[in-house]
Design a protein around this motif. Structure first.
Motif, PDB file in Angstrom:
ATOM      1  N   GLN A 109     -52.347  89.505 -31.913  1.00 28.05           N
ATOM      2  CA  GLN A 109     -52.136  90.711 -32.712  1.00 28.05           C
ATOM      3  C   GLN A 109     -51.393  90.324 -33.981  1.00 28.05           C
ATOM      4  OE1 GLN A 109     -49.457  93.772 -31.229  1.00 28.05           O
ATOM      5  NE2 GLN A 109     -50.572  95.362 -32.323  1.00 28.05           N
ATOM      6  N   SER A 110     -51.938  90.729 -35.135  1.00 30.36           N
ATOM      7  CA  SER A 110     -51.295  90.424 -36.410  1.00 30.36           C
ATOM      8  C   SER A 110     -50.049  91.275 -36.589  1.00 30.36           C
ATOM      9  CB  SER A 110     -52.258  90.682 -37.568  1.00 30.36           C
ATOM     10  OG  SER A 110     -53.422  89.884 -37.457  1.00 30.36           O
ATOM     11  N   THR A 111     -49.072  90.742 -37.295  1.00 31.86           N
ATOM     12  CA  THR A 111     -47.881  91.526 -37.612  1.00 31.86           C
ATOM     13  C   THR A 111     -48.201  92.575 -38.663  1.00 31.86           C
ATOM     14  OG1 THR A 111     -46.403  89.678 -37.080  1.00 31.86           O
ATOM     15  CG2 THR A 111     -45.513  91.423 -38.477  1.00 31.86           C
ATOM     16  N   ARG A 144     -41.047  88.112 -38.837  1.00 33.60           N
ATOM     17  CA  ARG A 144     -42.496  88.143 -38.638  1.00 33.60           C
ATOM     18  C   ARG A 144     -42.925  87.046 -37.678  1.00 33.60           C
ATOM     19  NH1 ARG A 144     -46.427  88.194 -43.844  1.00 33.60           N
ATOM     20  NH2 ARG A 144     -44.979  89.885 -44.317  1.00 33.60           N
ATOM     21  N   LEU A 145     -44.008  87.313 -36.945  1.00 33.22           N
ATOM     22  CA  LEU A 145     -44.613  86.305 -36.081  1.00 33.22           C
ATOM     23  C   LEU A 145     -46.064  86.073 -36.496  1.00 33.22           C
ATOM     24  CD1 LEU A 145     -43.433  87.371 -32.488  1.00 33.22           C
ATOM     25  CD2 LEU A 145     -42.416  85.642 -33.967  1.00 33.22           C
ATOM     26  N   ASP A 146     -46.530  84.824 -36.367  1.00 36.03           N
ATOM     27  CA  ASP A 146     -47.944  84.536 -36.567  1.00 36.03           C
ATOM     28  C   ASP A 146     -48.770  85.347 -35.576  1.00 36.03           C
ATOM     29  OD1 ASP A 146     -47.245  82.633 -38.456  1.00 36.03           O
ATOM     30  OD2 ASP A 146     -47.354  80.962 -37.048  1.00 36.03           O
ATOM     31  N   GLY A 151     -43.909  87.406 -28.555  1.00 35.42           N
ATOM     32  CA  GLY A 151     -42.466  87.533 -28.382  1.00 35.42           C
ATOM     33  C   GLY A 151     -41.811  88.528 -29.305  1.00 35.42           C
ATOM     34  N   LEU A 152     -40.514  88.350 -29.499  1.00 40.91           N
ATOM     35  CA  LEU A 152     -39.677  89.351 -30.160  1.00 40.91           C
ATOM     36  C   LEU A 152     -39.931  89.413 -31.663  1.00 40.91           C
ATOM     37  CD1 LEU A 152     -36.354  88.633 -28.261  1.00 40.91           C
ATOM     38  CD2 LEU A 152     -37.929  90.548 -27.879  1.00 40.91           C
ATOM     39  N   LEU A 153     -40.062  90.631 -32.147  1.00 36.26           N
ATOM     40  CA  LEU A 153     -40.324  90.902 -33.556  1.00 36.26           C
ATOM     41  C   LEU A 153     -39.458  92.089 -33.962  1.00 36.26           C
ATOM     42  CD1 LEU A 153     -43.840  91.055 -35.178  1.00 36.26           C
ATOM     43  CD2 LEU A 153     -42.221  92.901 -35.566  1.00 36.26           C
ATOM     44  N   HIS A 278     -43.566  81.286 -28.066  1.00 35.19           N
ATOM     45  CA  HIS A 278     -43.090  82.633 -27.747  1.00 35.19           C
ATOM     46  C   HIS A 278     -41.645  82.774 -28.209  1.00 35.19           C
ATOM     47  CE1 HIS A 278     -43.216  86.365 -25.210  1.00 35.19           C
ATOM     48  NE2 HIS A 278     -41.906  86.150 -25.139  1.00 35.19           N
ATOM     49  N   CYS A 279     -41.336  83.831 -28.953  1.00 33.08           N
ATOM     50  CA  CYS A 279     -39.952  84.104 -29.357  1.00 33.08           C
ATOM     51  C   CYS A 279     -39.227  84.770 -28.199  1.00 33.08           C
ATOM     52  CB  CYS A 279     -39.918  85.005 -30.595  1.00 33.08           C
ATOM     53  SG  CYS A 279     -38.244  85.305 -31.214  1.00 33.08           S
TER      54      CYS A 279
END
Length: 308
Positions: A109-111, A144-146, A151-153, A278-279
């Motif tokens: 899933q895109s940010t 932001r996440l790729d 994980g956490l955003l 994974h954050c």
């Protein structure tokens, strides 16, 4: 400096903060600067429908304050970014208060929307959630996440909160930890990587370690060395001190241990269809209350399966 929590009164849904002046004779402009109200925000307040009052009376920034004065800052209503479509979808909310929304983002899933993936991003769904909750804000991404990282955003609920978290990031007061599976067995149980990262000249996406890049700092701790179908792999925890694009992926590839599943940087997708990253932890000060905030997330299932 003294400030109170945000408040909204009656039908006025503008984001509002109140502060108590602590010095006689200080200009309102100087006090607002001490309270981290940006020049951009002041311009927006002046011309965009905001309001500055002292003890309930509208004043301009040249007004001299007295100790104990109650300063109220009403920020203009925010408008959703153009092209950001409101959509309703599943959000796994890990933490929420009046300033922040912290989510557990699934992989794939895109940010934010992109040309390749214009819909169903975290930002699209947050717009829908804000609409349901009557939060008058657009989406302000703090961490932001790729697309393929889980994980956490963290999301700020207002431009001023985003400004405060930006200041915290520049002071490195926001700490993120990740867990990943990488190819090979790392020789050292702990190492720190401080290598500059920049865009690769032959690509608009790929980054690389290069002398003219931006400073980047990652700490790597080995959690477990194991074998998967006769292939050596290492389960690691990574602490980001900076937030460069693809930082973990580039740094790990640079030391010869690309992330499992990360084809862009030399990993194999034999066992997982995305980079195994994974954050797991986010630590920061709540930008308004200044209370310590520590949020954690369980490693995603597809990465967990590699460890079984």
């Amino acid at each position: 400096m003294s400030h109170l929590l945000p408040m909204n009164s009656g039908t006025d849904s503008r984001f509002t903060m109140q502060f108590i002046a602590t010095q006689d004779g200080q200009l309102l402009r100087e006090a607002l600067q001490e309270w981290s109200i940006s020049k951009r925000a002041l311009t927006s307040i002046k011309f965009g429908g905001g309001l500055l009052t002292v003890n309930g009376i509208e004043q301009n920034v040249r007004y001299p304050l007295s100790q104990g004065d109650l300063v109220t800052v009403k920020f203009p209503l925010e408008e959703r970014s153009e092209g950001l479509v409101v959509e309703h979808g599943n959000l796994e909310i890990v933490y929420e208060d009046e300033a922040l929304l912290i989510l557990n983002k699934p992989p794939y899933q895109s940010t934010i929307p992109s040309r390749e993936h214009p819909t169903k991003s975290v930002a699209n769904f947050v717009c829908g959630y804000f609409q349901q909750q009557n939060v008058a804000s657009t989406v302000h991404i703090v961490t932001r996440l790729d697309r393929d990282t889980s994980g956490l955003l963290c999301i700020a609920k207002h431009a001023h909160i985003h400004h405060l978290t930006g200041l915290a990031q520049r002071k490195r007061d926001i700490s993120r930890q990740y867990e990943a599976i990488v190819h090979g067995h790392l020789a050292q149980d702990y190492q720190t990587i401080q290598m500059p990262i920049g865009r690769k000249e032959s690509s608009i996406i790929e980054r690389e370690v290069r002398a003219d890049g931006q400073f980047a700092h990652t700490d790597v701790t080995v959690l477990q060395r194991f074998w998967l179908e006769d292939e050596p792999m290492t389960y690691v925890r990574l602490k980001l001190h900076t937030g460069r694009t693809h930082q973990i992926r580039v740094h790990m590839a640079f030391i010869g241990h690309p992330l499992v599943g990360d084809e862009l940087y030399g990993g194999s997708r034999q066992h997982i269809g995305r980079q195994a990253l994974h954050c797991v932890s986010l630590e920061m000060m709540q930008p308004l209350t200044k209370q310590a905030l520590h949020v954690t997330s369980r490693l995603a299932d597809d990465i967990q399966r590699l460890l079984l």
